[in-house]
Write an enzyme that holds these catalytic residues in place. Structure first.
Site, PDB file in Angstrom:
ATOM      1  N   CYS A   1       0.719  -1.092   0.007  1.00  0.00           N
ATOM      2  CA  CYS A   1       0.254   0.017   0.067  1.00  0.00           C
ATOM      3  C   CYS A   1       1.111   1.448  -0.026  1.00  0.00           C
ATOM      4  CB  CYS A   1      -1.391   0.225   0.209  1.00  0.00           C
ATOM      5  SG  CYS A   1       0.179  -0.241   2.317  1.00  0.00           S
TER       6      CYS A   1
ATOM      7  N   HIS B   1      -2.283   0.801   7.749  1.00  0.00           N
ATOM      8  CA  HIS B   1      -2.769   1.163   5.606  1.00  0.00           C
ATOM      9  C   HIS B   1      -2.307   2.225   5.045  1.00  0.00           C
ATOM     10  CE1 HIS B   1      -4.589  -0.156   1.881  1.00  0.00           C
ATOM     11  NE2 HIS B   1      -5.695   0.470   1.662  1.00  0.00           N
TER      12      HIS B   1
ATOM     13  N   ASP C   1      -7.764   4.267  -2.480  1.00  0.00           N
ATOM     14  CA  ASP C   1      -7.194   3.704  -1.571  1.00  0.00           C
ATOM     15  C   ASP C   1      -7.052   2.098  -2.624  1.00  0.00           C
ATOM     16  OD1 ASP C   1      -7.076   1.828  -0.141  1.00  0.00           O
ATOM     17  OD2 ASP C   1      -8.660   2.347   1.745  1.00  0.00           O
TER      18      ASP C   1
END
Length: 229
Positions: free
Chosen positions: A94, A168, A183
């Site tokens: 991520c 994250h 995202d």
């Protein structure tokens, strides 16, 4: 994400080294955002073209994420066709995907080395779907090797590649006057209303505050901004 897994990146300005190794010229740099009130935001160099938020993935957040997805699927949203968005299919990637989102949506402002790995990736993936972009990243050895090297050079003890990481990265960018949350765990970009070059940092900071207010007992939030050097 049962396939590839990478070591997680840390959320600090050292990500600039990672991006430079991939061919981004240092005319823009990531820096820490020490707080989200006006006085501390005023310390961030301007202009800012992207904000990255590192936050804890909690049960409360996961519940909200599913509700948000269902609501948007039911009501729809207007998203600029110019948004570069990719899915995340690699575990712990991520951070790199957040950086790609930040850079890919600001290519008009940023400068790259000719034929650099990053520019090559962006050119090769620009017309692909979000899922195809994810598959394209899975095959990109230059980015994977540079990511692994950067993760091992992080400030804290490097976690094992199989460790469960509950933090994250996401990116906020301004595309066509829209404040977009990107995202890779979500099926599409999330539009949080209008923004401008002058108000972008403050608008992104408001959204970071929303994430923090959702989990007020959590302390593991980090914000970095991509500013002109």
């Amino acid at each position: 994400m049962d396939g590839q897994r990478w070591l997680p990146l840390e959320a600090n300005p050292d990500v600039c080294i990672f991006l430079c190794q991939l061919g981004l010229l240092p005319s823009w740099q990531f820096g820490d955002v020490y707080g989200l009130d006006p006085e501390l935001l005023s310390m961030v160099p301007r202009p800012v073209c992207a904000v990255l938020l590192l936050f804890p993935v909690t049960e409360k957040y996961e519940s909200f994420r599913l509700e948000e997805e269902a609501k948007i699927k039911a009501q729809g949203q207007e998203v600029s066709p110019d948004v570069y968005f990719m899915k995340q299919t690699i575990g712990n990637a991520c951070g790199t995907i957040g950086l790609i989102h930040a850079v890919a949506n600001n290519q008009d402002s940023l400068e790259f080395e000719a034929d650099s790995p990053l520019k090559t990736f962006l050119l090769g993936s620009s017309k692909l779907t979000p899922a195809e972009k994810a598959a394209f990243l899975e095959k990109d050895e230059n980015i994977r090797v540079t990511h692994e090297s950067s993760a091992q050079e992080g400030q804290s003890e490097t976690p094992c590649i199989d460790d469960k990481v509950d933090l994250h990265f996401i990116a906020f960018v301004n595309v066509g006057g829209q404040l977009c949350e990107l995202d890779g765990r979500k099926p599409f970009p999330i539009v949080h209303g209008k923004t401008s070059e002058d108000t972008f940092l403050e608008d992104a900071a408001k959204m970071c505050k929303v994430f923090m207010a959702r989990d007020p007992m959590e302390l593991h939030f980090t914000v970095i901004a991509l500013s002109k050097a």
